[in-house]
Design a protein around this motif. Structure first.
Motif, PDB file in Angstrom:
ATOM      1  N   GLY A 128       2.019   6.815  -6.686  1.00 31.78           N
ATOM      2  CA  GLY A 128       0.804   7.341  -7.290  1.00 31.78           C
ATOM      3  C   GLY A 128       0.173   6.406  -8.289  1.00 31.78           C
ATOM      4  N   VAL A 129       0.203   5.103  -7.993  1.00 31.44           N
ATOM      5  CA  VAL A 129      -0.373   4.123  -8.913  1.00 31.44           C
ATOM      6  C   VAL A 129      -1.453   3.329  -8.184  1.00 31.44           C
ATOM      7  N   GLY A 130      -2.102   2.409  -8.923  1.00 29.84           N
ATOM      8  CA  GLY A 130      -3.170   1.615  -8.316  1.00 29.84           C
ATOM      9  C   GLY A 130      -4.326   2.495  -7.894  1.00 29.84           C
ATOM     10  N   VAL A 131      -4.879   2.263  -6.716  1.00 34.56           N
ATOM     11  CA  VAL A 131      -6.025   3.053  -6.258  1.00 34.56           C
ATOM     12  C   VAL A 131      -5.658   4.523  -6.100  1.00 34.56           C
ATOM     13  N   PHE A 132      -4.354   4.810  -5.922  1.00 28.91           N
ATOM     14  CA  PHE A 132      -3.927   6.196  -5.728  1.00 28.91           C
ATOM     15  C   PHE A 132      -3.829   6.964  -7.044  1.00 28.91           C
ATOM     16  N   ALA A 133      -4.035   6.287  -8.157  1.00 31.64           N
ATOM     17  CA  ALA A 133      -4.109   6.958  -9.455  1.00 31.64           C
ATOM     18  C   ALA A 133      -5.553   7.240  -9.857  1.00 31.64           C
ATOM     19  N   CYS A 134      -6.501   6.852  -8.997  1.00 31.35           N
ATOM     20  CA  CYS A 134      -7.910   7.175  -9.256  1.00 31.35           C
ATOM     21  C   CYS A 134      -8.155   8.649  -8.953  1.00 31.35           C
ATOM     22  N   ASP A 135      -9.321   9.137  -9.317  1.00 32.25           N
ATOM     23  CA  ASP A 135      -9.635  10.552  -9.114  1.00 32.25           C
ATOM     24  C   ASP A 135      -9.966  10.857  -7.655  1.00 32.25           C
TER      25      ASP A 135
ATOM     26  N   LEU B 288       0.825  -1.203   0.000  1.00 31.74           N
ATOM     27  CA  LEU B 288       0.000   0.000   0.000  1.00 31.74           C
ATOM     28  C   LEU B 288       0.864   1.259   0.000  1.00 31.74           C
ATOM     29  N   SER B 289       1.881   1.287   0.855  1.00 30.55           N
ATOM     30  CA  SER B 289       2.740   2.464   0.965  1.00 30.55           C
ATOM     31  C   SER B 289       3.477   2.742  -0.342  1.00 30.55           C
ATOM     32  N   ALA B 290       3.945   1.692  -1.003  1.00 30.42           N
ATOM     33  CA  ALA B 290       4.665   1.860  -2.260  1.00 30.42           C
ATOM     34  C   ALA B 290       3.739   2.389  -3.352  1.00 30.42           C
ATOM     35  N   GLN B 291       2.513   1.882  -3.409  1.00 29.68           N
ATOM     36  CA  GLN B 291       1.556   2.387  -4.402  1.00 29.68           C
ATOM     37  C   GLN B 291       1.261   3.861  -4.166  1.00 29.68           C
ATOM     38  N   GLN B 292       1.126   4.229  -2.901  1.00 26.90           N
ATOM     39  CA  GLN B 292       0.848   5.628  -2.577  1.00 26.90           C
ATOM     40  C   GLN B 292       2.020   6.515  -2.975  1.00 26.90           C
ATOM     41  N   ALA B 293       3.250   6.072  -2.700  1.00 27.83           N
ATOM     42  CA  ALA B 293       4.435   6.859  -3.024  1.00 27.83           C
ATOM     43  C   ALA B 293       4.582   7.051  -4.529  1.00 27.83           C
TER      44      ALA B 293
END
Length: 284
Positions: free
Chosen positions: A48-55, A41-46
């Motif tokens: 900006g991919v996965g759910v963190f690339a949603c609007d 989760l932390s890596a995706q957030q850093a």
């Protein structure tokens, strides 16, 4: 997360930029504290991919409260987890500002630009009817659900009826992993699913590590989500593979024609000289 947030490296194409107003996605996921899901989760957030690339997005823990020092963290039952998450989502009401709500399992990596394409293929209007899209009906899992805003409003207004009828709206299949989903209640309320085989690919075998040789299904240019992803290294490799697969193949240059040599002209023969007649002697 801000829409279209930029991020560097191989993931520059994950967030699709369009001149026209694009389909807006609100993504929801949950994670189990104290597991590898936290690092993923932390890596995706850093990045900006996965759910963190949603609007827009919401992320939930499968534990209602952190454990006290010396205590073992307690994971909620499936029913309690669903009730807590649903209550937060419906009270928050941010989902109403988007076209679709996407519920994603933590071990699944999504590519929002492709999720938009899947959603648009089923309903491209500004106001889609109550409906939801899930992976192929042959798959028993429900790792990704794409729910229209009208279906979410209907679910928010009627989810208590599901509970009263004994539909435990997404009781966790794996309580330790904190899985939960909308499907059981949507089905009970008569919201018809639409299936899409391009939504999810189950990667057979680990994506990386010692079992690399047994990988059968690669992350491709067709699907919008891939599972299972246990670590960030696996997710990174999957995204790289999916992006490379989507790149157009380099055109093979046409062979350079070998120049045809100009024909060698035939030599022009020298003219044959006419014989000079001997002079006629003068008469004596």
């Amino acid at each position: 997360a801000a829409a279209g947030a930029a991020h560097a490296g191989a993931f520059d194409e994950v967030v699709e930029l369009e001149a026209r107003p694009r389909t807006q996605l609100f993504c929801i996921t949950s994670f189990a504290p104290g597991t590898t899901q936290m690092a993923l989760l932390s890596a995706q957030q850093a990045k900006g991919v996965g759910v963190f690339a949603c609007d827009g997005h919401m992320v939930f823990s499968s534990s209602a409260a952190p454990a006290l020092p010396g205590e073992e963290r307690k994971t909620e039952s499936g029913t309690a987890l669903v009730e807590r998450i649903w209550q937060n989502v419906f009270d928050d009401e941010r989902f109403a500002n988007f076209d679709w709500t996407i519920r994603v399992d933590m071990d699944t990596i999504i590519m929002p630009s492709r999720i938009r394409s899947v959603a648009d293929d089923h309903c491209s209007s500004a106001s889609c009817p109550p409906m939801y899209i899930r992976e192929d009906s042959k798959m028993a899992s429900q790792s990704v659900e794409i729910v229209s805003t009208k279906a979410m409003r209907y679910l928010a207004a009627n989810n208590q009826a599901c509970r009263a009828a004994g539909v435990e709206g997404g009781k966790a299949k794996n309580e330790a992993a904190g899985s939960w989903y909308f499907t059981p209640c949507l089905d009970a309320l008569g919201v018809q699913p639409q299936y899409d085989s391009s939504l999810l690919a189950e990667v057979l075998g680990a994506v990386g590590g010692a079992s690399e040789a047994i990988v059968v299904t690669l992350c491709d240019s067709v699907h919008a989500a891939f599972k299972p992803m246990g670590t960030w290294d696996e997710a990174t490799r999957c995204l790289d593979e999916a992006l490379r697969a989507a790149e157009p193949a380099a055109a093979t240059p046409a062979p350079t024609p070998v120049p045809t040599p100009a024909p060698t002209p035939a030599p022009t023969p020298a003219p044959t000289p006419k014989p000079t007649p001997a002079p006629t002697p003068a008469p004596t």
